[in-house]
Design a protein around this motif. Structure first.
Motif, PDB file in Angstrom:
ATOM      1  N   GLU A 152     -32.287  27.853  95.789  1.00 29.70           N
ATOM      2  CA  GLU A 152     -31.887  29.232  95.521  1.00 29.70           C
ATOM      3  C   GLU A 152     -30.894  29.288  94.356  1.00 29.70           C
ATOM      4  O   GLU A 152     -31.013  30.130  93.462  1.00 29.70           O
ATOM      5  N   VAL A 153     -29.921  28.385  94.375  1.00 34.31           N
ATOM      6  CA  VAL A 153     -28.918  28.354  93.310  1.00 34.31           C
ATOM      7  C   VAL A 153     -29.556  27.937  91.986  1.00 34.31           C
ATOM      8  O   VAL A 153     -29.265  28.515  90.934  1.00 34.31           O
ATOM      9  N   TYR A 154     -30.438  26.944  92.057  1.00 34.09           N
ATOM     10  CA  TYR A 154     -31.114  26.480  90.836  1.00 34.09           C
ATOM     11  C   TYR A 154     -31.913  27.613  90.198  1.00 34.09           C
ATOM     12  O   TYR A 154     -31.826  27.846  88.986  1.00 34.09           O
ATOM     13  N   LYS A 155     -32.688  28.338  90.984  1.00 34.50           N
ATOM     14  CA  LYS A 155     -33.492  29.439  90.445  1.00 34.50           C
ATOM     15  C   LYS A 155     -32.598  30.569  89.928  1.00 34.50           C
ATOM     16  O   LYS A 155     -32.901  31.190  88.902  1.00 34.50           O
ATOM     17  N   PHE A 156     -31.507  30.842  90.605  1.00 38.56           N
ATOM     18  CA  PHE A 156     -30.553  31.854  90.168  1.00 38.56           C
ATOM     19  C   PHE A 156     -29.971  31.514  88.803  1.00 38.56           C
ATOM     20  O   PHE A 156     -29.732  32.408  87.966  1.00 38.56           O
ATOM     21  N   PRO A 208     -39.255  28.960  79.434  1.00 38.87           N
ATOM     22  CA  PRO A 208     -39.526  30.176  80.210  1.00 38.87           C
ATOM     23  C   PRO A 208     -39.182  29.982  81.683  1.00 38.87           C
ATOM     24  O   PRO A 208     -38.995  28.850  82.152  1.00 38.87           O
ATOM     25  N   LYS A 209     -39.147  31.084  82.400  1.00 40.14           N
ATOM     26  CA  LYS A 209     -38.718  31.051  83.800  1.00 40.14           C
ATOM     27  C   LYS A 209     -39.617  30.184  84.666  1.00 40.14           C
ATOM     28  O   LYS A 209     -39.132  29.446  85.532  1.00 40.14           O
ATOM     29  N   ASP A 210     -40.944  30.244  84.464  1.00 44.48           N
ATOM     30  CA  ASP A 210     -41.824  29.473  85.342  1.00 44.48           C
ATOM     31  C   ASP A 210     -41.631  27.977  85.145  1.00 44.48           C
ATOM     32  O   ASP A 210     -41.671  27.202  86.107  1.00 44.48           O
ATOM     33  N   THR A 211     -41.383  27.545  83.897  1.00 41.47           N
ATOM     34  CA  THR A 211     -41.114  26.126  83.659  1.00 41.47           C
ATOM     35  C   THR A 211     -39.820  25.715  84.330  1.00 41.47           C
ATOM     36  O   THR A 211     -39.746  24.664  84.986  1.00 41.47           O
ATOM     37  N   TRP A 212     -38.789  26.533  84.176  1.00 36.55           N
ATOM     38  CA  TRP A 212     -37.503  26.234  84.806  1.00 36.55           C
ATOM     39  C   TRP A 212     -37.662  26.096  86.318  1.00 36.55           C
ATOM     40  O   TRP A 212     -37.227  25.106  86.916  1.00 36.55           O
ATOM     41  N   ASN A 213     -38.291  27.084  86.937  1.00 34.94           N
ATOM     42  CA  ASN A 213     -38.413  27.075  88.394  1.00 34.94           C
ATOM     43  C   ASN A 213     -39.255  25.912  88.899  1.00 34.94           C
ATOM     44  O   ASN A 213     -38.911  25.254  89.885  1.00 34.94           O
ATOM     45  N   MET A 214     -40.373  25.645  88.222  1.00 34.47           N
ATOM     46  CA  MET A 214     -41.311  24.648  88.731  1.00 34.47           C
ATOM     47  C   MET A 214     -40.899  23.217  88.419  1.00 34.47           C
ATOM     48  O   MET A 214     -41.446  22.275  89.002  1.00 34.47           O
ATOM     49  N   LEU A 215     -39.929  23.039  87.524  1.00 33.12           N
ATOM     50  CA  LEU A 215     -39.457  21.678  87.268  1.00 33.12           C
ATOM     51  C   LEU A 215     -38.886  21.060  88.542  1.00 33.12           C
ATOM     52  O   LEU A 215     -39.135  19.887  88.835  1.00 33.12           O
TER      53      LEU A 215
END
Length: 251
Positions: A152-156, A208-215
């Protein structure tokens, strides 16, 4: 409440902040709704239950006044944030600062709006610096030991540190925060170093956001799995950067 997991305590805090209900009522509704906060809140209001909103804590207001921006008195600005974090006994580069920003729903770096500041700390039952220090210690432990909270913190973090008005995160900022948050999540230092080399020397694009989240999912579920790269499905719903990185690792 002591028997609840960290994720369940977070859910209780969110429910209480949204409804003003007691922690006991929050836990009851959350258990009835499989700990889904949104469904539990809906169920709470559908039942006709009401609870008076918490009064703004005088101690929290006084504390906010100490750090507020003199030019924008409804917000703690960058200078006040630095002083506040230091008074909490936390280094500015400590990952727990991001966890705290998440819990206080800070919109961007160096800003703590008054309403969010007081509401967030009320949800954590802390209205003095000593109590806040203990809460920060708890957040630090959750960050280290609770994968759900860490995610949650990472995605935030993406939206928190992204420049206002931009859809992507500059590569240098992404690298800085990957080093802060993800270095010890990779299987070893060598693989993490190769990721940083790959994105800075070969890929060389904003994130982009999807790359950040899915890493994080890639690191945990692929690199951290028993089969490692052999478990990577190139036909899966991964952004193309991960296909390229897997090829890079297999050279």
């Amino acid at each position: 409440m002591s028997s609840l997991t960290s994720a369940q305590r977070n859910a209780v805090n969110q429910f209480v902040a949204a409804t003003g209900a007691t922690s006991r009522s929050a836990a009851t509704y959350l258990r009835s709704n499989a700990w889904n906060v949104e469904r539990a809140v809906d169920d709470y209001y559908d039942s006709g239950a009401t609870a008076p909103p918490k009064k703004e804590s005088k101690a929290l207001v006084e504390l906010f006044e100490k750090y507020k921006d003199p030019e924008e008195p409804s917000t703690i600005g960058i200078d006040g944030t630095i002083n506040y974090i230091q008074d909490l006994g936390v280094a500015l580069e400590d990952p727990v600062v991001l966890a705290l920003a998440y819990k206080l729903d800070a919109p961007t770096m160096g800003q703590f709006p008054k309403q969010r500041f007081t509401k967030g700390w009320q949800s954590m039952n802390a209205d003095t610096i000593p109590k806040m220090k203990k809460a920060v210690e708890s957040l630090s432990a959750d960050l280290a030991n609770d994968p759900t909270f860490f995610k949650e913190v990472y995605k935030f973090t993406f939206g928190f540190v992204r420049p206002q008005g931009q859809r992507v995160l500059p590569l240098d900022s992404a690298v800085e925060y990957w080093k802060l948050l993800l270095e010890d999540k990779f299987p070893n230092e060598d693989v993490f170093s190769k990721w940083i080399t790959f994105v800075t020397e070969e890929h060389r694009r904003a994130v982009p956001k999807d790359t950040w989240n899915m890493l994080l999912d890639f690191v945990v579920n692929v690199l951290g799995s028993e089969d490692g790269l052999e478990s990577y499905d190139a036909e899966g719903a991964w952004p193309s950067i991960f296909d390229e990185f897997v090829t890079y690792l297999r050279r």
